[in-house]
Design a protein around this motif. Structure first.
Motif, PDB file in Angstrom:
ATOM      1  N   PRO A 188       0.854  -1.046   0.164  1.00  0.00           N
ATOM      2  CA  PRO A 188      -0.152  -0.006   0.117  1.00  0.00           C
ATOM      3  C   PRO A 188       0.706   1.367  -0.075  1.00  0.00           C
ATOM      4  CG  PRO A 188       0.156  -0.774   2.397  1.00  0.00           C
ATOM      5  CD  PRO A 188       0.890  -2.004   1.416  1.00  0.00           C
ATOM      6  N   ILE A 189       0.238   2.304  -0.228  1.00  0.00           N
ATOM      7  CA  ILE A 189       0.592   3.723  -0.146  1.00  0.00           C
ATOM      8  C   ILE A 189      -0.300   4.541   0.614  1.00  0.00           C
ATOM      9  CG2 ILE A 189       1.324   5.777  -1.429  1.00  0.00           C
ATOM     10  CD1 ILE A 189       1.964   3.990  -4.000  1.00  0.00           C
ATOM     11  N   THR A 190       0.127   5.213   1.687  1.00  0.00           N
ATOM     12  CA  THR A 190      -0.652   6.167   2.662  1.00  0.00           C
ATOM     13  C   THR A 190      -0.212   7.656   2.491  1.00  0.00           C
ATOM     14  OG1 THR A 190      -0.756   4.234   4.087  1.00  0.00           O
ATOM     15  CG2 THR A 190      -1.439   6.399   4.651  1.00  0.00           C
ATOM     16  N   ILE A 191      -1.295   8.427   2.225  1.00  0.00           N
ATOM     17  CA  ILE A 191      -0.890   9.694   2.089  1.00  0.00           C
ATOM     18  C   ILE A 191      -1.528  10.318   3.393  1.00  0.00           C
ATOM     19  CG2 ILE A 191      -1.382  11.890   0.784  1.00  0.00           C
ATOM     20  CD1 ILE A 191      -1.137  10.166  -1.619  1.00  0.00           C
ATOM     21  N   GLY A 192      -0.988  11.052   4.099  1.00  0.00           N
ATOM     22  CA  GLY A 192      -1.684  11.686   5.415  1.00  0.00           C
ATOM     23  C   GLY A 192      -2.423  12.854   5.430  1.00  0.00           C
ATOM     24  N   PHE A 193      -3.064  13.127   6.537  1.00  0.00           N
ATOM     25  CA  PHE A 193      -3.907  14.406   6.560  1.00  0.00           C
ATOM     26  C   PHE A 193      -2.964  15.547   6.196  1.00  0.00           C
ATOM     27  CE2 PHE A 193      -4.979  17.950   9.530  1.00  0.00           C
ATOM     28  CZ  PHE A 193      -6.378  18.154   9.163  1.00  0.00           C
ATOM     29  N   LEU A 194      -3.819  16.547   5.443  1.00  0.00           N
ATOM     30  CA  LEU A 194      -3.392  17.658   4.826  1.00  0.00           C
ATOM     31  C   LEU A 194      -2.155  17.698   3.893  1.00  0.00           C
ATOM     32  CD1 LEU A 194      -4.416  20.524   7.165  1.00  0.00           C
ATOM     33  CD2 LEU A 194      -4.717  20.439   4.783  1.00  0.00           C
ATOM     34  N   SER A 195      -1.580  16.413   3.690  1.00  0.00           N
ATOM     35  CA  SER A 195      -0.380  16.304   2.803  1.00  0.00           C
ATOM     36  C   SER A 195      -0.871  16.429   1.341  1.00  0.00           C
ATOM     37  CB  SER A 195       0.118  14.843   2.904  1.00  0.00           C
ATOM     38  OG  SER A 195       0.695  14.881   4.479  1.00  0.00           O
TER      39      SER A 195
END
Length: 263
Positions: A80-87
């Protein structure tokens, strides 16, 4: 300008002129989000994915994150790939994970029997997940934390970027690298594989080296930059319908009596 460039430009302009003279108009139908191997990108209601971006496979977009024009976030290797909050992943950037080994592709990636088989050095297959394992022993996921800005044209491969990081334009972060929080990477920086960048510094160069420590104002600027991108993303999001607006262009062409083809 080289002869090759002159000829290429001439051919493109001639082709465009012929299409216009024939009365044909070209419209495109691009899918910003695409499922891959039964894994669909997840996004919240306030995530912005630009209409020309490509988010593919097992990607998780946290609240108010954004993927901008022509950026590619591709999780198609079973990890997986995760993109965080407000990124934010800015224009033309590429975020991906290590590809599967060639001999691993002989195994069925949709295998559900739970069996695990070694198919090569550093490669694990089975249970619906195949791919390469990092030298550290961890799976080659890509994790982008909260309040992170990934600059235009940057490339991230199976790496970890903690919260509050500003990655400059055209940076490269290779597999196994770990960027800790409160870090600024200067544009064009290259982070070699399995490199750890400690918290609190400004880094740059190829290969990367420390250029100094960040002050309180610079650290606050990292967060403010991410917040500013989030505000801009909301402004862009209201201009696009959730179902897309390609049909509006097609309707305009039909009202003008023009024949349209999909490009």
């Amino acid at each position: 300008m080289s002869m090759k460039a002159v000829v290429g430009r001439g051919l493109r302009e001639a082709g465009a002129a012929l299409k216009h003279a024939s009365g044909l108009e070209v419209f495109t139908r691009h899918r910003p989000k695409m499922a891959f191997l039964n894994q669909r990108p997840f996004e919240t209601n306030d995530t912005f994915i630009a209409p020309t971006a490509s988010v593919i496979g097992n990607v998780t977009n946290w609240d108010e994150s954004s993927v901008w024009y022509n950026a590619v976030v591709r999780a198609d290797s079973g990890f997986p790939i995760t993109i965080g909050f407000l990124s934010n992943v800015q224009e033309g950037a590429v975020v991906t994970t290590l590809p599967c080994a060639k001999n691993a592709m002989k195994n069925d990636p949709l295998n559900k029997n739970g069996n695990t088989a070694n198919v090569g050095e550093g490669v694990v297959a089975g249970g619906g997940e195949i791919g390469k394992v990092l030298e550290t022993g961890f799976p080659p996921e890509t994790k982008i934390g909260h309040y992170v800005s990934i600059g235009a044209g940057s490339v991230l491969v199976s790496c970890r970027v903690d919260d509050l990081v500003d990655v400059g334009d055209k940076c490269t972060i290779l597999e196994g690298a770990w960027i800790e929080s409160n870090v600024i990477l200067e544009p064009g920086s290259v982070v070699p594989a399995y490199t750890r960048i400690p918290s609190g510094g400004r880094w740059g160069g190829n290969p990367i080296k420390c250029l100094g420590q960040l002050g309180d104002g610079e650290k606050e600027g990292i967060k403010n930059k991410a917040i500013g991108r989030g505000v801009m993303a909301k402004e862009h999001a209201v201009e696009f319908l959730p179902v897309g607006s390609t049909y509006l262009h097609l309707e305009d062409l039909e009202r003008e009596g023009k024949t349209a083809i999909q490009g």
